[in-house]
Design an enzyme around this catalytic site. Structure first.
Site, PDB file in Angstrom:
ATOM      1  N   HIS A 134      -5.434  -2.794  -3.025  1.00 45.86           N
ATOM      2  CA  HIS A 134      -4.960  -1.846  -4.038  1.00 45.86           C
ATOM      3  C   HIS A 134      -4.914  -2.423  -5.450  1.00 45.86           C
ATOM      4  O   HIS A 134      -4.500  -1.742  -6.379  1.00 45.86           O
ATOM      5  CB  HIS A 134      -3.590  -1.289  -3.638  1.00 45.86           C
ATOM      6  N   SER A 194       0.801  -1.224   0.000  1.00 48.22           N
ATOM      7  CA  SER A 194       0.000   0.000   0.000  1.00 48.22           C
ATOM      8  C   SER A 194       0.833   1.272   0.000  1.00 48.22           C
ATOM      9  O   SER A 194       0.388   2.295  -0.507  1.00 48.22           O
ATOM     10  CB  SER A 194      -0.951   0.000   1.191  1.00 48.22           C
ATOM     11  N   LYS A 214     -11.784   1.620  -2.012  1.00 48.09           N
ATOM     12  CA  LYS A 214     -10.709   2.260  -2.771  1.00 48.09           C
ATOM     13  C   LYS A 214     -11.128   2.377  -4.242  1.00 48.09           C
ATOM     14  O   LYS A 214     -12.003   3.165  -4.527  1.00 48.09           O
ATOM     15  CB  LYS A 214      -9.411   1.503  -2.528  1.00 48.09           C
TER      16      LYS A 214
HETATM   17  C1  LIG Z   1      -7.098   0.365   3.170  1.00 51.47           C
HETATM   18  C2  LIG Z   1      -6.553  -0.980   3.415  1.00 51.47           C
HETATM   19  C3  LIG Z   1      -7.209  -1.888   4.251  1.00 51.47           C
HETATM   20  C4  LIG Z   1      -8.398  -1.503   5.062  1.00 51.47           C
HETATM   21  O1  LIG Z   1      -9.553  -1.439   4.288  1.00 51.47           O
HETATM   22  P1  LIG Z   1     -10.761  -0.546   4.828  1.00 51.47           P
HETATM   23  O2  LIG Z   1     -11.937  -1.026   4.063  1.00 51.47           O
HETATM   24  O3  LIG Z   1     -10.392   0.864   4.544  1.00 51.47           O
HETATM   25  O4  LIG Z   1     -10.857  -0.820   6.295  1.00 51.47           O
HETATM   26  C5  LIG Z   1      -6.711  -3.162   4.360  1.00 51.47           C
HETATM   27  N1  LIG Z   1      -5.586  -3.527   3.702  1.00 51.47           N
HETATM   28  C6  LIG Z   1      -4.915  -2.671   2.910  1.00 51.47           C
HETATM   29  C7  LIG Z   1      -3.685  -3.141   2.206  1.00 51.47           C
HETATM   30  C8  LIG Z   1      -5.360  -1.369   2.756  1.00 51.47           C
HETATM   31  O5  LIG Z   1      -4.680  -0.510   2.008  1.00 51.47           O
END
Ligand SMILES: *Cc1c(COP(=O)(O)O)cnc(C)c1O
Length: 385
Positions: free
Chosen positions: A207, A179, A239
């Site tokens: 991602h 990330s 995302k």
């Molecule tokens: C953003 C993210 C999460 C968390 O997801 P949310 O739905 O925002 O709680 C988990 N793993 C990774 C790699 C992330 O970037």
């Protein structure tokens, strides 16, 4: 010292190290132009990689479902909160990712915690990449299993650890796309290693989902990994999918186990049905508007070419995450502030989100950016960095 004084002194310490975190108040819908305290900024730090967070078809699906289902889901999935919208979304996600079943969670954080805790216990061992997302590290630690971190993308280090373990169940746990760095985990090799050592592979594709693969199904499609090779796939919907929530996809037995045992699934209120309806509309856009992935690929190439010409040090990333390594947190903060004054929003990412000495500007590109906007970013970066 009383409580206030103790907390204030810890906060002051944090501030002195340039690690204090502040929120910016946004005043518009998410987009490449984002209102920040009433001012429009050109946004290069969102995870809305396809520009779907304010897509008219998705907004419309959300509104229509709210008219039908209201706002609150009323209860957890196992009581009376599991609506037809949730159910249809799960079925569509399973088909989309090429898995037998999928199970919705309220957030990715909760999906990781719930899934790892449901699968692993005291007699077991969890192997995690050093650069895994905080939610994966927390998931491994809270499971009570023996917890080991291997060096980033270091297959030899992982293999040594697997060779030594006598744990009952073994879980290899990685980000598909890291990330804060944007690079891939070597998933084909990891799947093979899992098979060789009777370990299970779980990948967090927060991602990659919607961004990677021919149809946007994410890293499993990009690397061509079947359910057998990659048995536990976690993806988020907040995302690139532009909505909210997350899901785990895999076998019938995996999903039924999670429904029985994942505490962050059982003991929490279901997502609003309208959010699930919005995610269904988003899935349709992800599948059909492949031009978004194509345009994004072109922007990534354009940015990397331009940054190289400017002599900026890029990380080894082929994804929309294109961090510029700064190192010192104070300098990263300063660069972010200078960019902000010039109308560009890029937040400084500092420890403990990233390892000490690797503070950075985490630049992210979106399919909603134009080539002109990326050129503008490059020219402002050349002034500031
Ligand atoms: C953003 C993210 C999460 C968390 O997801 P949310 O739905 O925002 O709680 C988990 N793993 C990774 C790699 C992330 O970037």
């Amino acid at each position: 010292m009383n409580m206030q004084a103790k907390l204030a002194s810890a906060l002051a310490e944090r501030q002195a190290q340039h690690l204090y975190r502040c929120r910016k108040v946004t005043t518009s819908a998410q987009g490449v132009e984002l209102g920040v305290a009433g001012d429009n900024k050109l946004n290069f730090c969102s995870n809305d990689y396809l520009g779907l967070a304010n897509h008219p078809l998705i907004v419309d699906a959300f509104k229509r479902a709210a008219d039908r289902y209201g706002v609150g889901s009323g209860a957890s999935h196992l009581v009376c909160g599991h609506s037809a919208e949730h159910h249809l979304l799960e079925e569509e996600l399973a088909v989309f990712t090429g898995r037998e079943r999928a199970l919705l969670f309220s957030t990715g954080y909760m999906a990781n915690i719930g899934c790892v805790n449901a699968l692993m216990g005291r007699r077991d061992a969890v192997f995690e990449d050093r650069l895994n997302h905080a939610s994966l590290l927390d998931a491994g630690l809270s499971s009570g299993a023996q917890f080991q971190r291997f060096a980033h993308n270091d297959l030899a280090d992982l293999k040594r650890r697997l060779n030594k373990t006598e744990a009952h169940r073994r879980l290899i746990l990685v980000d598909g796309v890291f990330s804060m760095d944007g690079d891939f985990a070597p998933l084909v090799e990891l799947a093979q290693m899992a098979a060789d050592h009777e370990a299970w592979l779980m990948v967090d594709d927060a991602h990659g989902f919607a961004v990677l693969g021919e149809t946007g199904a994410g890293v499993s499609e990009h690397f061509g990994l079947s359910q057998q090779q990659l048995p536990v796939l976690m993806c988020t919907l907040g995302k690139a999918a532009g909505t909210f929530g997350a899901f785990v996809a895999g076998s019938e037995a995996l999903i039924e186990t999670l429904i029985q045992e994942a505490r962050t699934y059982i003991y929490t209120t279901a997502l609003p049905p309208a959010v699930a309806a919005a995610a269904r509309a988003s899935l349709e856009v992800i599948r059909t508007e492949s031009w978004r992935r194509e345009h994004l690929r072109q922007l990534i190439a354009q940015f990397r070419r331009g940054a190289q010409q400017l002599g900026l040090t890029l990380m080894d990333s082929q994804t929309p995450i294109q961090p510029l390594l700064i190192g010192d947190p104070a300098k990263a903060l300063q660069a972010s502030e200078s960019l902000f004054e010039k109308g560009i929003l890029i937040s400084a990412i500092r420890p403990p989100t990233v390892p000490k000495g690797t503070a950075r500007l985490r630049i992210t590109l979106s399919a909603a950016h134009s080539t002109d906007q990326v050129n503008h970013l490059l020219s402002v970066l050349s002034e500031v960095i």
